[in-house]
Design a protein around this motif. Structure first.
Motif, mmCIF file in Angstrom:
data_model
loop_
_atom_site.group_PDB
_atom_site.id
_atom_site.type_symbol
_atom_site.label_atom_id
_atom_site.label_comp_id
_atom_site.label_asym_id
_atom_site.label_seq_id
_atom_site.Cartn_x
_atom_site.Cartn_y
_atom_site.Cartn_z
ATOM 1 N N TYR A 305 0.847 -1.188 0.000
ATOM 2 C CA TYR A 305 0.000 0.000 0.000
ATOM 3 C C TYR A 305 0.891 1.250 0.000
ATOM 4 C CZ TYR A 305 -3.392 -3.380 1.950
ATOM 5 O OH TYR A 305 -4.188 -4.470 2.172
ATOM 6 N N GLU A 306 0.359 2.365 -0.521
ATOM 7 C CA GLU A 306 1.078 3.635 -0.501
ATOM 8 C C GLU A 306 0.143 4.747 -0.055
ATOM 9 O OE1 GLU A 306 0.309 6.254 -2.622
ATOM 10 O OE2 GLU A 306 -1.166 5.184 -3.845
ATOM 11 N N ALA A 307 0.757 5.821 0.497
ATOM 12 C CA ALA A 307 -0.022 6.970 0.962
ATOM 13 C C ALA A 307 0.826 8.224 0.888
ATOM 14 C CB ALA A 307 -0.493 6.748 2.395
ATOM 15 N N PRO A 308 0.181 9.396 0.777
ATOM 16 C CA PRO A 308 0.933 10.659 0.728
ATOM 17 C C PRO A 308 1.297 11.210 2.100
ATOM 18 C CG PRO A 308 -1.397 11.065 0.376
ATOM 19 C CD PRO A 308 -1.246 9.578 0.463
ATOM 20 N N THR A 309 0.652 10.730 3.164
ATOM 21 C CA THR A 309 0.922 11.184 4.534
ATOM 22 C C THR A 309 0.900 9.963 5.457
ATOM 23 O OG1 THR A 309 -1.372 11.488 5.272
ATOM 24 C CG2 THR A 309 -0.369 13.302 4.010
ATOM 25 N N PRO A 310 1.417 10.089 6.671
ATOM 26 C CA PRO A 310 1.370 8.952 7.588
ATOM 27 C C PRO A 310 -0.046 8.478 7.894
ATOM 28 C CG PRO A 310 2.946 10.582 8.379
ATOM 29 C CD PRO A 310 2.198 11.215 7.232
ATOM 30 N N TRP A 311 -1.032 9.372 7.788
ATOM 31 C CA TRP A 311 -2.417 9.028 8.104
ATOM 32 C C TRP A 311 -3.246 8.727 6.863
ATOM 33 C CZ3 TRP A 311 0.294 13.188 9.937
ATOM 34 C CH2 TRP A 311 0.179 14.381 9.231
ATOM 35 N N GLY A 312 -2.571 8.563 5.719
ATOM 36 C CA GLY A 312 -3.276 8.126 4.531
ATOM 37 C C GLY A 312 -3.619 9.250 3.576
ATOM 38 N N PRO A 313 -4.548 8.941 2.650
ATOM 39 C CA PRO A 313 -5.216 7.649 2.485
ATOM 40 C C PRO A 313 -4.275 6.597 1.889
ATOM 41 C CG PRO A 313 -5.874 9.134 0.722
ATOM 42 C CD PRO A 313 -5.030 9.946 1.671
ATOM 43 N N PHE A 314 -4.261 5.420 2.500
ATOM 44 C CA PHE A 314 -3.482 4.296 1.979
ATOM 45 C C PHE A 314 -4.276 3.573 0.903
ATOM 46 C CE2 PHE A 314 -1.078 4.940 5.853
ATOM 47 C CZ PHE A 314 0.209 4.563 5.494
ATOM 48 N N GLU A 315 -3.597 3.275 -0.214
ATOM 49 C CA GLU A 315 -4.227 2.539 -1.297
ATOM 50 C C GLU A 315 -3.340 1.382 -1.725
ATOM 51 O OE1 GLU A 315 -5.728 4.723 -4.556
ATOM 52 O OE2 GLU A 315 -6.795 6.186 -3.332
ATOM 53 N N LEU A 316 -3.972 0.274 -1.986
ATOM 54 C CA LEU A 316 -3.265 -0.907 -2.478
ATOM 55 C C LEU A 316 -2.662 -0.619 -3.850
ATOM 56 C CD1 LEU A 316 -2.949 -4.034 -1.762
ATOM 57 C CD2 LEU A 316 -4.861 -4.368 -3.331
ATOM 58 N N PHE A 317 -1.378 -0.994 -4.054
ATOM 59 C CA PHE A 317 -0.807 -0.837 -5.392
ATOM 60 C C PHE A 317 -0.243 -2.131 -5.952
ATOM 61 C CE2 PHE A 317 2.893 0.159 -2.687
ATOM 62 C CZ PHE A 317 3.942 -0.504 -3.321
ATOM 63 N N LEU A 318 -0.069 -3.165 -5.134
ATOM 64 C CA LEU A 318 0.430 -4.432 -5.651
ATOM 65 C C LEU A 318 0.010 -5.559 -4.725
ATOM 66 C CD1 LEU A 318 2.234 -6.083 -7.636
ATOM 67 C CD2 LEU A 318 4.164 -5.586 -6.113
ATOM 68 N N SER A 319 -0.543 -6.615 -5.316
ATOM 69 C CA SER A 319 -0.817 -7.857 -4.605
ATOM 70 C C SER A 319 -0.072 -8.968 -5.326
ATOM 71 C CB SER A 319 -2.328 -8.150 -4.591
ATOM 72 O OG SER A 319 -2.604 -9.351 -3.898
ATOM 73 N N LYS A 320 0.814 -9.634 -4.601
ATOM 74 C CA LYS A 320 1.643 -10.696 -5.187
ATOM 75 C C LYS A 320 1.207 -12.036 -4.600
ATOM 76 C CE LYS A 320 5.444 -12.579 -7.083
ATOM 77 N NZ LYS A 320 5.714 -12.651 -8.519
ATOM 78 N N ASP A 321 0.694 -12.914 -5.440
ATOM 79 C CA ASP A 321 0.194 -14.219 -5.022
ATOM 80 C C ASP A 321 1.231 -15.282 -5.379
ATOM 81 O OD1 ASP A 321 -2.641 -16.272 -6.102
ATOM 82 O OD2 ASP A 321 -1.256 -16.490 -4.434
ATOM 83 N N PHE A 322 1.759 -15.977 -4.378
ATOM 84 C CA PHE A 322 2.769 -17.003 -4.615
ATOM 85 C C PHE A 322 2.162 -18.389 -4.786
ATOM 86 C CE2 PHE A 322 5.004 -13.517 -2.652
ATOM 87 C CZ PHE A 322 6.147 -13.429 -3.429
ATOM 88 N N GLY A 323 0.845 -18.476 -4.704
ATOM 89 C CA GLY A 323 0.188 -19.750 -4.911
ATOM 90 C C GLY A 323 0.224 -20.627 -3.671
ATOM 91 N N PRO A 324 -0.519 -21.712 -3.684
ATOM 92 C CA PRO A 324 -0.585 -22.604 -2.523
ATOM 93 C C PRO A 324 0.716 -23.362 -2.318
ATOM 94 C CG PRO A 324 -1.766 -23.554 -4.385
ATOM 95 C CD PRO A 324 -1.397 -22.157 -4.789
ATOM 96 N N TYR A 325 0.918 -23.871 -1.107
ATOM 97 C CA TYR A 325 2.049 -24.741 -0.823
ATOM 98 C C TYR A 325 1.933 -26.031 -1.643
ATOM 99 C CZ TYR A 325 2.604 -21.896 3.460
ATOM 100 O OH TYR A 325 2.780 -20.875 4.363
ATOM 101 N N PRO A 326 3.056 -26.696 -1.939
ATOM 102 C CA PRO A 326 4.424 -26.356 -1.542
ATOM 103 C C PRO A 326 5.039 -25.286 -2.432
ATOM 104 C CG PRO A 326 4.430 -28.387 -2.799
ATOM 105 C CD PRO A 326 2.987 -28.006 -2.636
#
Length: 379
Positions: A305-326
């Protein structure tokens, strides 16, 4: 690289991000045009343990705390503090300085031990947030902050009671403003906190954390609980602060659940299905980009997530899915995600992410040391 759209706005319920393969760049994010994180570790300092919250001190070293391991020493401890030297991720070396009872107190009884959740260097002194975590990792009822004035060799704290209890603000990590907090805009220390647990409570014994909270305290009074103030919303563009913790307002609310039950989630991971996405990580100020980066995770994904100030607004910019185990050594995720501010590039577009894989998980591999991989972004 698959692309999905999502909202992860401060103070409101976010919409689900579907699982879309190895990576999902959130196209609704207006700040970063591209983002990517490496599929596996690229640099290892060594050591034995996990979590490794860290800070960059005035002496140029990184100080990092490990959980459940030997650190860079010979003896196992539930918690330890280490100094890591070296000017780049590929040439790091460590030394364990203190561990166990020399670092903090277990407040909640024999079914709990100590875990490090945040580190800070300000005015040359080190601070370490220490959490009580149930032995099965599913509940965090209390936390305190220890202080070292001799670069991690000895620690002091109030032995009479925890600073935070009742499962409220008990996973604490400090906002990282760079070397000795030199980028801090004022004389406050800022700290983020989660309620109930450090990540999804896999057995649902406490509610899963879905909110990221923010507090501040004068840098001269970090261990004085009565000096803490909590973010309580905004008046126009200005933050409001309250000494009453019950007045706090989340700077980020994200109630997405990944790997839903009935879609294979219950058979792929220790945590089963419906993995919540707000977890113990770090918030670092990326000065070249003038952006605050929060690194979170689930059992199987990284969430950024990223934000312009410590109190936000925070927005998701990347979700990395590594898949199920193993998993494998060539492709694996991890937990306890932190970005050491020392290794942010001069243009801010390259950062290094620390995360671990426990040998206790059925992942088919482990990464149980101070281990780094690249996170890159483009405007």
């Amino acid at each position: 690289m698959a692309t999905v759209s999502a909202a992860a706005l401060a103070g409101c319920t976010s919409t689900p991000v579907p699982q879309a393969g190895p990576s999902a760049v959130v196209e609704s994010n207006a700040f970063f045009r591209e983002a990517a994180v490496s599929e596996s570790i690229e640099a290892i300092a060594g050591g034995d343990g996990d979590l490794w919250p860290n800070c960059w001190a005035d002496d140029g070293s990184i100080y990092a705390a490990h959980g459940d391991g030997r650190g860079f020493g010979a003896d196992f401890a539930d918690i330890g503090v280490n100094v890591i030297t070296g000017d780049d991720p590929e040439s790091l070396a460590g030394e364990t300085l203190a561990a166990g009872d020399a670092v903090g107190t277990v407040w909640s009884g024999e079914n709990f031990n100590r875990k490090p959740t945040g580190m800070l260097c300000v005015d040359g002194d080190l601070y370490l947030a220490v959490q009580d975590l149930r032995l099965d990792f599913n509940e965090a009822p209390a936390a305190s902050i220890s202080k070292s004035e001799d670069k991690g060799r000895t620690w002091t704290w109030d032995p009479s009671a925890p600073m935070f209890d009742g499962h409220v603000f008990t996973t604490v990590f400090f906002l990282d403003y760079g070397k000795n907090s030199e980028r801090a805009p004022d004389d406050y220390v800022y700290a983020y906190g989660l309620d109930n647990n450090w990540r999804d409570s896999f057995d649902n014994s406490v509610p899963d954390p879905v909110d990221l909270y923010l507090a501040r305290v004068p840098k001269s009074s970090v261990q004085d609980r009565s000096s803490w103030e909590f973010f309580a919303g905004t008046e126009g563009a200005d933050p409001r602060w309250s000494a009453d913790i019950d007045d706090r307002v989340a700077v980020l609310h994200d109630d997405r659940l990944l790997y839903p039950e009935g879609d294979g989630g219950d058979a792929t991971t220790v945590g089963g299905a419906d993995l919540s996405v707000i977890s113990q990580g770090s918030v670092v100020y990326n000065a070249p980009l003038d952006r605050y980066i929060y690194t979170s995770w689930t059992e199987l994904t990284f969430e950024f997530y990223e934000a312009p100030t410590p109190w936000g607004p925070f927005e998701l910019f990347l979700s990395k899915d590594f898949g199920p185990y193993p998993w494998s050594l060539e492709k694996h995720g991890g937990y306890g995600t932190t970005i050491p501010s020392k290794f942010i590039s001069d243009d801010g577009r390259e950062m290094w992410l620390q995360a671990n894989v426990c040998p206790c998980a059925p992942a088919g591999m482990s990464v149980y040391d101070f281990a780094l991989r690249r996170l890159t972004v483009e405007r």
